[in-house]
Design a protein around this motif. Structure first.
Motif, short mmCIF file in Angstrom:
data_model
loop_
_atom_site.label_atom_id
_atom_site.label_comp_id
_atom_site.label_asym_id
_atom_site.label_seq_id
_atom_site.Cartn_x
_atom_site.Cartn_y
_atom_site.Cartn_z
N SER A 93 -102.90 -4.38 -10.18
CA SER A 93 -102.19 -5.63 -10.48
C SER A 93 -101.15 -5.44 -11.58
N LEU A 100 -95.12 -11.83 -11.62
CA LEU A 100 -96.12 -12.90 -11.62
C LEU A 100 -96.00 -13.78 -12.85
N ASN A 157 -105.17 -14.39 -8.77
CA ASN A 157 -103.84 -14.67 -8.22
C ASN A 157 -102.88 -13.54 -8.57
N GLY A 158 -102.16 -13.08 -7.55
CA GLY A 158 -101.15 -12.07 -7.78
C GLY A 158 -101.67 -10.65 -7.80
N HIS A 162 -105.07 -10.15 -3.28
CA HIS A 162 -104.55 -11.47 -2.94
C HIS A 162 -103.25 -11.37 -2.15
N HIS A 178 -107.84 -19.30 -0.79
CA HIS A 178 -108.02 -18.23 -1.77
C HIS A 178 -108.89 -18.70 -2.94
N PRO A 180 -109.80 -17.19 -6.48
CA PRO A 180 -109.55 -16.08 -7.42
C PRO A 180 -110.68 -15.93 -8.43
N ILE A 318 -95.70 -17.06 -6.09
CA ILE A 318 -97.06 -16.94 -6.60
C ILE A 318 -97.03 -16.84 -8.11
N ARG A 319 -97.96 -17.51 -8.76
CA ARG A 319 -98.09 -17.45 -10.21
C ARG A 319 -99.54 -17.13 -10.58
N ASP A 321 -103.21 -17.40 -12.57
CA ASP A 321 -104.09 -18.56 -12.81
C ASP A 321 -103.71 -19.27 -14.10
#
Length: 321
Positions: A93, A100, A157-158, A162, A178, A180, A318-319, A321
């Motif tokens: 990630s 992100l 997230n991201g 995901h 989803h 997370p 997408i961002r 959490d």
């Protein structure tokens, strides 16, 4: 040169080489893992820590600082003194952080120096054995029949897991909910408990549970089947060619960390990963393809990952959490 003079010269050289390690004696070296305990990144860090302690001449402590897709722990390293006492061992990630979180309090390119790409393992899909999924086709059919009713867990997230599922939904025109989590271990726990229909995680974190029977794997996103999961088809075999995703672990240092310290850490990591016990655990338990790269090779690899997955983040808005 006389024998005595030669001895003095050799002794001075040895003292110079040993000085950094001696200065570290009694001072703990921190490896910050930007995720909660229980996931594969935490497991890899704790696996290599004893060997690093032996080779670096100082206690190596693994410190978990989770949150914001790894940004909180990574920020702590980016702002640490570049004295060779603080290091980041992070997950794939890391490649999506800038896309992100546009307002990051640090710059991943400028504020961190690459040390080593440890290795990687393909992402797999898994579910509790009493769930109905036995193939990627089963998931697609269920999601089409009940949009948003089927759920999957990931490490946040991201994260690459995901984003892989985002690509899957785009390719198959489906909607899957989803859920997370803050680590692979937490995602596993809820999947084993049946709180989510399935999860996507690296083979490293999923395989031990599949082997014990608490999870059933049913698809892998690698370019070919894993030897330990030879009966598990790739998604390409199911008709989704090009949809590949591999988890990876990398080590970074605060920018400006002396090159000799980076070189020592790289060498200590290579030696630790080559220990028979560590190598066997990485390959058989974590299902990892070991790389043990140079710093430059990690930099080149990361640039490709940033370009590939950053585009998925931006295209789907997408961002974290």
């Amino acid at each position: 040169m006389t024998r005595i003079t030669r001895r003095l010269a050799l002794g001075a050289a040895a003292a110079t080489l040993a000085a950094p390690a001696l200065r570290a004696q009694g001072t703990a070296i921190r490896i910050i893992v930007p995720f909660a305990p229980g996931g594969s990144t935490d497991a890899v860090a704790r696996l290599v820590a004893p060997g690093l302690t032996q080779r670096l001449g100082a206690p190596v402590v693994v410190e978990n600082r989770s949150g914001a897709a790894g940004a909180i722990g990574t920020d702590a390293v980016a702002k640490a003194r570049p004295d060779g006492l603080t290091w980041l061992l992070t997950f794939d990630s890391h490649a999506t952080l800038a896309a992100l979180l546009p307002q990051l309090p640090f710059n991943p390119d400028r504020d961190l120096d690459p040390v080593m790409l440890i290795g990687g393992a393909p992402y797999v899909l898994a579910c509790k054995p009493d769930k109905p999924f036995r193939s990627i086709t089963d998931v697609v059919d269920a999601a089409r029949a009940r949009p948003d009713a089927v759920s999957f867990g990931s490490t946040g997230n991201g994260t690459i897991g995901h984003l892989t599922m985002v690509l899957l939904q785009g390719r198959t025109n489906t909607r899957i909910t989803h859920l997370p989590y803050r680590s692979g271990g937490l995602a596993v726990n809820d999947t084993v408990a049946g709180h989510t229909d399935m999860m996507i995680g690296s083979a490293a974190v999923v395989h031990p549970h599949a082997r014990s029977g608490t999870l059933r794997t049913f698809a892998q996103f690698g370019p070919q089947r894993l030897p330990a999961l030879s009966d598990l088809p790739t998604v390409a075999e199911a008709g989704l060619a090009g949809l590949e995703a591999e988890a990876w672990w990398g080590v970074f240092a605060p920018h400006g960390t002396p090159q000799d310290a980076v070189s020592r850490m790289n060498a200590a990591l290579k030696e630790s990963l080559n220990e028979e016990r560590v190598r066997a655990t990485m390959q058989e338990v974590q299902q990892a393809r070991l790389v043990a790269s140079s710093p430059g090779e990690l930099a080149t690899f990361l640039a490709r990952e940033v370009a590939k997955w950053g585009e998925v983040v931006r295209a789907n808005n997408i961002r974290a959490d």
